[in-house]
Design an enzyme around this catalytic site. Structure first.
Site, short mmCIF file in Angstrom:
data_model
loop_
_atom_site.label_atom_id
_atom_site.label_comp_id
_atom_site.label_asym_id
_atom_site.label_seq_id
_atom_site.Cartn_x
_atom_site.Cartn_y
_atom_site.Cartn_z
N ASP A 484 54.13 -25.84 -20.78
CA ASP A 484 55.56 -26.15 -20.82
C ASP A 484 56.05 -26.79 -19.53
OD1 ASP A 484 56.54 -25.30 -23.28
OD2 ASP A 484 56.63 -23.21 -22.65
C1 GLC Z 1 54.42 -19.48 -22.24
C2 GLC Z 1 54.93 -20.05 -23.53
C3 GLC Z 1 53.88 -20.89 -24.20
C4 GLC Z 1 53.30 -21.89 -23.24
C5 GLC Z 1 52.83 -21.23 -21.97
C6 GLC Z 1 52.36 -22.22 -20.95
O1 GLC Z 1 53.48 -18.51 -22.47
O2 GLC Z 1 55.32 -19.04 -24.42
O3 GLC Z 1 54.43 -21.55 -25.31
O4 GLC Z 1 52.24 -22.54 -23.89
O5 GLC Z 1 53.88 -20.48 -21.41
O6 GLC Z 1 53.39 -22.97 -20.41
C1 GLC Z 2 57.08 -21.00 -20.55
C2 GLC Z 2 56.48 -21.01 -19.19
C3 GLC Z 2 57.52 -20.93 -18.15
C4 GLC Z 2 58.61 -21.94 -18.38
C5 GLC Z 2 59.15 -21.84 -19.77
C6 GLC Z 2 60.15 -22.89 -20.07
O1 GLC Z 2 57.51 -19.75 -20.85
O2 GLC Z 2 55.55 -19.99 -19.02
O3 GLC Z 2 56.96 -21.05 -16.88
O4 GLC Z 2 59.64 -21.77 -17.44
O5 GLC Z 2 58.13 -21.92 -20.69
O6 GLC Z 2 60.72 -22.70 -21.32
#
Ligand code: GLC
Ligand code: GLC
Length: 826
Positions: A484
């Protein structure tokens, strides 16, 4: 340092000190009613949706931590205490919390009085049952008062936490006999209420928080409890609560059992009220209460719950040389998979339950670890998720479980999302052999008039990648991929802009994101996932379509080798300037974990030895004793062209944290590549049971995975490295649960459902003599014995089913029965 121990026979983790390094929690409920409960009984309850249908209130990030929950207070001659120690925090003579499968038992003792409280949500029941067993273990008569406590949330947890100008005036309750009802907004548009009951007459109650606690007191010193007497307060707005008050006298050795129920009721609109048009219709609540109004009925409910878990956990059971592996595979990892299936990333002690609902990518991945437990529920979920897809294969990134509608404020354009649907549907077919899921009519954008078959959904998912390639013929990175925080089109320089949804004017004309930035991770995920789609088409006799799809996969592999092989590992991406990300040429962030495992598992460049070279680079640059960091070196400054990733201090989260979810992909890849020792090393670095001895460092629960562990760089930017290295965060709701279930059971132990049957292809530590497993699969039970006489990691020399040799290593699906399978490695 430990704070408890595993009781594997009972499938419990037993916490022996209330002062755990962080609240250690459990989840009650698996269907509609859910509760979170910490080892001191903190937490909250909701029905289906933690944001839209919250039943009890919770304050996150409180001081002190974990304040608010369902509490029992005892006042014996001025000594006030809780069976779970908090919130009064009177030192107990004995404390124990047993978190089990869907239940928690908290026991406290003080001055010869024992209070044992069992919390659980029965099967097919919208409520939490709390059985309080009080025993006088002293030689003298004991008289004391008992108070229960729960604080109502005014349903919408988001609104409840900020719309005070309205909410301080709307709270409404009713009290009848020993039941306190919460009915805010029931008069108008809501047709649901909640209740808190006890199965005996009471001596008083409170329903108004300020009367019970006192405006200047706290949960630790509620006024009514200190006074030893309830006020019979009746809430009129402000903060409605429910507290029962009961005077109890016990002779030496005497026991008293009370059953409390915190329940949720929905009523048909026409039957909402009694004849007076304003008193709530209590029929349903009373029948729910009657269901568990005696200790015998509670025992039956607990027995039913245990039986349900016996059945679920009976599907896969292993016996390996490592009891830590056994307790992860047989108990806790499967349990966590149920929880992530139910809750996606919505409600934990880190996910507030108001931020997001179900994630498209997250929930699809959760299926991988859960599908064998209850395939029908997996199927229903897959259809719900696919219903939030768009006709071009793109999809809403998240949806609300209560409405099942996509969240418009987050929108779509996450480049990896569609591929996970192919993986979950394939996993469902491989588990069940039920190909009919492909014929289900599934809407686009929740609009049934636009429904197409699930097969068509897979097609648009597959071609969403093929139709959105960049200059190197690699998939466009869009707003983000699985990570993300790699936001190659965001270029944000203003605080508060969301890295995932902000559209930079620079890319507005191009549709919101760069048509240059490409994701190698999605490319590799495509080559890993795509063959499932090809196999499905072949099964259906669609050979031309299968060939076209295979050509697209081959072209992607070529594109990866042409433009994304960095010599010793795979690149991470091309940014919007067409520059490499995750290359030796970069100053920081030279190597990333995410593309590597999928590329290895789809044999990209295997003839050139890419698999072993990549694994060696990962071991050298990313591995630590607490797991594999996401990237290295960590970013030490903000790179506007990369987005959120470089906003995290090095060593945390997506910037060189140990993001355990993607560790699983390397464990799978190492196993796939025949490196069973390496795979097991990485597994044991992060599997929770292995962190138990260092709970003081790890902090989070030693029975479940968390999203992140502090990496080797944590604190180095402020000259204080080391302190938070190995420290867990964001426990429970993580794709790590499903993926590590896959890694240990399907890749290391090698018991992998396939389209044609059950494949057995272990990749284990060479020193193991073998292991045993029992697996229920498509109506049959296979008792599998794996022998490793020559101490290899991988390679099935022979496989027999009921004494008969089978060619290859796939057990063909049979028609029921129990079968003995002997697998010899060599
Ligand atoms: C969080 C989000 C997931 C994403 C991951 C890496 O675990 O829930 O959707 O793939 O962060 O950013
Ligand atoms: C996921 C990631 C986090 C980020 C978020 C954004 O959960 O782990 O680091 O801030 O996505 O939606």
């Amino acid at each position: 340092m430990k704070f408890g121990y595993f009781d594997d026979a009972k499938r419990e983790y037993v916490i022996t000190s209330p002062r755990t390094p962080y609240p250690w929690i459990n989840y009650l409920g698996t269907q509609g009613f859910f509760s979170l409960i910490s080892n001191t009984a903190g937490g909250y309850s909701f029905y289906k949706d933690a944001r839209l249908r919250r039943i009890t209130r919770y304050r996150y990030n409180n001081v002190p931590i974990d304040m608010g929950g369902r509490y029992f207070y005892i006042n014996e001659n001025g000594t006030v205490w809780n069976p779970g120690w908090s919130p009064v925090k009177t030192e107990l003579d004995f404390y124990e919390c047993r978190h089990g499968m869907g239940y928690t038992v908290i026991t406290g003792k003080k001055n010869g009085l024992k209070a044992e409280v069992t919390f659980f949500v029965p099967q097919d029941y919208d409520g939490e049952v709390q059985q309080v067993v009080l025993t006088n273990e002293s030689d003298a008569m004991k008289s004391f008062s008992l108070f229960s406590f729960a604080e109502w949330c005014l349903w919408d947890a988001q609104d409840d936490s900020n719309n005070f100008q309205r909410n301080f005036s709307t709270g409404r309750v009713e009290v009848k006999d020993s039941v306190i009802y919460h009915k805010t907004e029931y008069r108008d548009r809501r047709n649901h209420y909640a209740f808190y009951s006890v199965n005996e007459p009471i001596d008083g109650y409170d329903t108004d928080r300020d009367s019970f606690i006192g405006l200047y007191n706290g949960f630790g010193d509620p006024q009514a409890v200190l006074a030893g007497k309830a006020n019979d307060s009746f809430a009129d707005g402000w903060a409605p609560i429910a507290s029962h008050y009961k005077k109890i006298t016990l002779a030496p050795g005497e026991t008293k059992t009370l059953v409390f129920i915190l329940g949720y009721v929905e009523m048909p609109v026409a039957e909402k009220f009694e004849a007076d048009g304003k008193t709530i219709n209590k029929v349903k609540a009373l029948s729910m209460i009657a269901k568990y109004d005696t200790p015998a009925k509670v025992a039956a409910g607990m027995a039913e719950l245990r039986a349900a878990w016996d059945k679920l956990l009976g599907i896969l059971n292993v016996s390996t040389p490592e009891d830590k592996v056994d307790r992860m595979v047989n108990i806790w990892n499967q349990y966590q998979c149920m929880v992530t299936f139910n809750l996606s990333r919505s409600a934990s002690y880190f996910e507030s339950g108001i931020g997001r609902g179900m994630g498209f990518r997250d929930s699809n991945q959760d299926i991988l670890g859960f599908v064998h437990q209850i395939p029908d529920r997996a199927k229903e979920r897959i259809i719900d998720i696919a219903s939030t897809q768009f006709p071009d294969g793109g999809c809403y990134h998240q949806y609300q479980p209560l409405t099942k509608k996509g969240n418009a404020d987050i929108g779509g354009d996450f480049s990896d999302d569609p591929l996970w649907l192919i993986l979950s549907v394939s996993a469902y077919i491989k588990e069940t052999g039920d190909w009919s899921i492909l014929d289900e009519m599934v809407p686009y954008d929740n609009d049934m008039s636009k429904a197409q078959t699930m097969l068509e959904h897979l097609k648009v998912s597959f071609y969403h990648i093929v139709n959105n390639l960049g200059p190197h013929k690699l998939p466009l990175a869009m707003r983000a991929d699985w990570n993300d925080c790699i936001n190659l089109s965001c270029y944000s320089d203003t605080p508060g802009e969301s890295f995932q949804t902000y559209t930079n004017p620079k890319f507005k004309a191009e549709g919101g994101y760069s048509k240059v930035a490409e994701s190698v991770m999605v490319a590799a995920l495509f080559t890993y996932t795509g063959p499932n789609y090809v196999a499905i088409l072949k099964h259906l006799g669609k050979d031309d379509e299968a060939k076209a799809a295979q050509d697209a996969i081959d072209a992607m592999k070529k594109a990866i080798m042409d433009s994304a092989w960095d010599g010793d590992w795979f690149l991470r991406a091309y940014d919007a300037n067409g520059e490499k990300m995750g290359s030796k040429e970069c100053e920081e962030g030279q190597i990333f974990i995410e593309p590597q495992g999928f590329a290895i598992m789809s044999d990209v460049g295997k003839e050139q030895g890419t698999d072993l070279k990549t694994l060696a680079a990962i071991d050298e640059r990313l591995n630590t004793k607490f797991g594999l960091v996401l990237n290295n070196p960590a970013y030490s400054k903000y790179y506007i062209q990369y987005g959120e990733i470089s906003t995290y201090p090095g060593g945390y989260k997506e910037n060189a944290g140990i993001f355990t979810h993607n560790n699983a992909w390397i464990i799978c890849a190492a196993a796939y590549a025949g490196q069973g020792d390496l795979a097991f090393k990485y597994y044991s670095e992060i599997a929770p049971a292995y962190t138990e001895d260092t709970s003081d460092i790890h902090k989070t629960e030693p029975y479940v995975y968390g999203q992140m562990i502090g990496g080797k760089d944590a604190g180095s930017d402020i000259g204080r490295p080391g302190k938070n290295f190995g420290q867990g965060k964001n426990s429970w709701l993580t794709g790590t649960a499903a993926w590590n279930m896959v890694a240990i059971s399907q890749y290391i132990l090698g018991i992998m459902p396939d389209f044609d049957g059950l494949k057995v292809d272990p990749s284990i530590p060479a020193e193991w003599d073998g292991f045993k497993a029992s697996r229920q699969f498509r109506g049959a039970t296979y008792n599998i014995t794996v022998k490793n006489p020559n101490h290899v990691c991988k390679g099935v020399k022979s496989l027999t089913v009921d004494g008969k040799a089978v060619d290859g290593n796939v057990i063909p699906a049979s028609n029921g029965g129990v079968h003995e399978v002997i697998v010899t490695l060599g």
